[in-house]
Design a protein around this motif. Structure first.
Motif, PDB file in Angstrom:
ATOM      1  N   GLY A 147      24.973  -2.823 -27.190  1.00 41.10           N
ATOM      2  CA  GLY A 147      25.413  -2.030 -26.057  1.00 41.10           C
ATOM      3  C   GLY A 147      24.369  -1.057 -25.536  1.00 41.10           C
ATOM      4  N   LYS A 148      23.120  -1.289 -25.872  1.00 39.09           N
ATOM      5  CA  LYS A 148      22.045  -0.400 -25.428  1.00 39.09           C
ATOM      6  C   LYS A 148      21.589  -0.784 -24.020  1.00 39.09           C
ATOM      7  N   PRO A 149      21.401   0.211 -23.160  1.00 40.00           N
ATOM      8  CA  PRO A 149      20.832  -0.114 -21.853  1.00 40.00           C
ATOM      9  C   PRO A 149      19.390  -0.578 -22.033  1.00 40.00           C
ATOM     10  N   VAL A 150      19.017  -1.612 -21.281  1.00 42.90           N
ATOM     11  CA  VAL A 150      17.685  -2.187 -21.452  1.00 42.90           C
ATOM     12  C   VAL A 150      17.102  -2.591 -20.108  1.00 42.90           C
ATOM     13  N   GLU A 151      15.849  -2.260 -19.942  1.00 45.50           N
ATOM     14  CA  GLU A 151      15.090  -2.719 -18.780  1.00 45.50           C
ATOM     15  C   GLU A 151      14.315  -3.947 -19.227  1.00 45.50           C
ATOM     16  N   ILE A 152      14.487  -5.036 -18.513  1.00 52.11           N
ATOM     17  CA  ILE A 152      13.821  -6.287 -18.867  1.00 52.11           C
ATOM     18  C   ILE A 152      12.585  -6.444 -17.993  1.00 52.11           C
ATOM     19  N   ARG A 153      11.440  -6.492 -18.653  1.00 52.29           N
ATOM     20  CA  ARG A 153      10.186  -6.716 -17.936  1.00 52.29           C
ATOM     21  C   ARG A 153       9.677  -8.099 -18.295  1.00 52.29           C
ATOM     22  N   LYS A 154       9.728  -8.992 -17.338  1.00 50.57           N
ATOM     23  CA  LYS A 154       9.194 -10.339 -17.548  1.00 50.57           C
ATOM     24  C   LYS A 154       7.678 -10.240 -17.401  1.00 50.57           C
ATOM     25  N   TYR A 155       7.039  -9.953 -18.516  1.00 50.67           N
ATOM     26  CA  TYR A 155       5.625  -9.573 -18.511  1.00 50.67           C
ATOM     27  C   TYR A 155       4.683 -10.695 -18.058  1.00 50.67           C
ATOM     28  N   LEU A 156       5.148 -11.935 -18.045  1.00 50.68           N
ATOM     29  CA  LEU A 156       4.303 -13.014 -17.518  1.00 50.68           C
ATOM     30  C   LEU A 156       4.229 -12.945 -15.998  1.00 50.68           C
ATOM     31  N   ASP A 157       5.267 -12.380 -15.361  1.00 47.65           N
ATOM     32  CA  ASP A 157       5.305 -12.213 -13.912  1.00 47.65           C
ATOM     33  C   ASP A 157       4.844 -10.816 -13.492  1.00 47.65           C
ATOM     34  N   ASP A 158       5.301  -9.815 -14.227  1.00 45.58           N
ATOM     35  CA  ASP A 158       4.951  -8.410 -13.976  1.00 45.58           C
ATOM     36  C   ASP A 158       3.954  -8.011 -15.065  1.00 45.58           C
ATOM     37  N   VAL A 159       2.713  -8.418 -14.878  1.00 53.66           N
ATOM     38  CA  VAL A 159       1.687  -8.332 -15.917  1.00 53.66           C
ATOM     39  C   VAL A 159       1.302  -6.879 -16.203  1.00 53.66           C
ATOM     40  N   PRO A 160       1.334  -6.479 -17.469  1.00 54.50           N
ATOM     41  CA  PRO A 160       0.927  -5.117 -17.824  1.00 54.50           C
ATOM     42  C   PRO A 160      -0.575  -4.909 -17.617  1.00 54.50           C
ATOM     43  N   THR A 161      -0.923  -3.700 -17.227  1.00 59.84           N
ATOM     44  CA  THR A 161      -2.328  -3.341 -17.096  1.00 59.84           C
ATOM     45  C   THR A 161      -2.907  -3.103 -18.489  1.00 59.84           C
ATOM     46  N   ALA A 162      -4.213  -3.031 -18.555  1.00 61.01           N
ATOM     47  CA  ALA A 162      -4.869  -2.720 -19.828  1.00 61.01           C
ATOM     48  C   ALA A 162      -4.387  -1.367 -20.342  1.00 61.01           C
ATOM     49  N   ALA A 163      -4.186  -0.409 -19.438  1.00 64.10           N
ATOM     50  CA  ALA A 163      -3.706   0.919 -19.843  1.00 64.10           C
ATOM     51  C   ALA A 163      -2.285   0.840 -20.415  1.00 64.10           C
ATOM     52  N   GLU A 164      -1.431   0.017 -19.815  1.00 61.71           N
ATOM     53  CA  GLU A 164      -0.063  -0.138 -20.337  1.00 61.71           C
ATOM     54  C   GLU A 164      -0.082  -0.810 -21.704  1.00 61.71           C
ATOM     55  N   ILE A 165      -0.952  -1.773 -21.876  1.00 61.92           N
ATOM     56  CA  ILE A 165      -1.071  -2.440 -23.184  1.00 61.92           C
ATOM     57  C   ILE A 165      -1.560  -1.441 -24.233  1.00 61.92           C
ATOM     58  N   THR A 166      -2.516  -0.601 -23.855  1.00 56.65           N
ATOM     59  CA  THR A 166      -3.008   0.435 -24.765  1.00 56.65           C
ATOM     60  C   THR A 166      -1.876   1.380 -25.150  1.00 56.65           C
ATOM     61  N   GLY A 167      -1.054   1.766 -24.177  1.00 53.60           N
ATOM     62  CA  GLY A 167       0.094   2.628 -24.460  1.00 53.60           C
ATOM     63  C   GLY A 167       1.059   1.977 -25.427  1.00 53.60           C
ATOM     64  N   MET A 168       1.288   0.679 -25.255  1.00 54.52           N
ATOM     65  CA  MET A 168       2.185  -0.032 -26.156  1.00 54.52           C
ATOM     66  C   MET A 168       1.578  -0.108 -27.555  1.00 54.52           C
ATOM     67  N   LEU A 169       0.275  -0.337 -27.640  1.00 55.92           N
ATOM     68  CA  LEU A 169      -0.398  -0.337 -28.949  1.00 55.92           C
ATOM     69  C   LEU A 169      -0.187   0.995 -29.653  1.00 55.92           C
ATOM     70  N   ASN A 170      -0.304   2.086 -28.903  1.00 55.93           N
ATOM     71  CA  ASN A 170      -0.100   3.416 -29.482  1.00 55.93           C
ATOM     72  C   ASN A 170       1.322   3.568 -29.994  1.00 55.93           C
ATOM     73  N   GLN A 171       2.300   3.109 -29.215  1.00 60.14           N
ATOM     74  CA  GLN A 171       3.699   3.195 -29.649  1.00 60.14           C
ATOM     75  C   GLN A 171       3.953   2.339 -30.885  1.00 60.14           C
ATOM     76  N   LEU A 172       3.225   1.233 -30.989  1.00 52.15           N
ATOM     77  CA  LEU A 172       3.360   0.347 -32.145  1.00 52.15           C
ATOM     78  C   LEU A 172       2.613   0.885 -33.365  1.00 52.15           C
ATOM     79  N   GLY A 173       1.762   1.887 -33.154  1.00 49.73           N
ATOM     80  CA  GLY A 173       0.967   2.433 -34.244  1.00 49.73           C
ATOM     81  C   GLY A 173      -0.191   1.517 -34.625  1.00 49.73           C
ATOM     82  N   LEU A 174      -0.683   0.753 -33.648  1.00 46.95           N
ATOM     83  CA  LEU A 174      -1.768  -0.190 -33.897  1.00 46.95           C
ATOM     84  C   LEU A 174      -3.046   0.284 -33.218  1.00 46.95           C
ATOM     85  N   ASP A 175      -4.173   0.079 -33.882  1.00 48.66           N
ATOM     86  CA  ASP A 175      -5.465   0.457 -33.312  1.00 48.66           C
ATOM     87  C   ASP A 175      -6.199  -0.735 -32.706  1.00 48.66           C
TER      88      ASP A 175
END
Length: 114
Positions: free
Chosen positions: A24-52
């Motif tokens: 029952g959680k609200p969710v935003e669906i990003r079809k990343y193959l169509d709405d391609v993340p920028t390098a900066a967005e990928i970096t942000g996701m890496l940070n959230q994942l705790g990955l270097d």
């Protein structure tokens, strides 16, 4: 609200989305193959994942990984650029609450955000 980088053709991505919806959680669906993340967005996701290392977020079994010779690339910027240009390289699904993120492999891993 949760955000999922989703590929509807991927069974793990569909299973992860189903778990979120069942909770029952609200969710935003990003079809990343169509709405391609920028390098900066990928970096942000890496940070959230705790990955270097961007390679930790890459699908190294994809043909494009081999075609581009990414195994020999060590520069983070080049790997991020490759993922932004070829989103098929990005591991899926990724679920974020804006502060933390989880790769939904296995799909049950997302339960820590629910």
């Amino acid at each position: 609200m949760l955000t999922i980088w989703h590929n509807p053709r991927c069974s793990k991505s569909r299973q992860t989305l189903a778990l979120i919806e069942a909770a029952g959680k609200p969710v935003e669906i990003r079809k990343y193959l169509d709405d391609v993340p920028t390098a900066a967005e990928i970096t942000g996701m890496l940070n959230q994942l705790g990955l270097d290392d961007p390679r930790a977020l890459m699908r190294r079994g994809e043909a494009i990984y081999k075609e581009l010779g990414l195994k020999a690339v060590n520069a983070s910027d080049a790997l991020l650029k490759a993922m932004s240009k070829h989103p098929k390289l990005i591991e899926r699904p990724i679920v974020s609450d804006g502060e933390r993120a989880i790769i939904g492999r296995p799909p049950e891993a997302v339960k820590t955000l629910l």
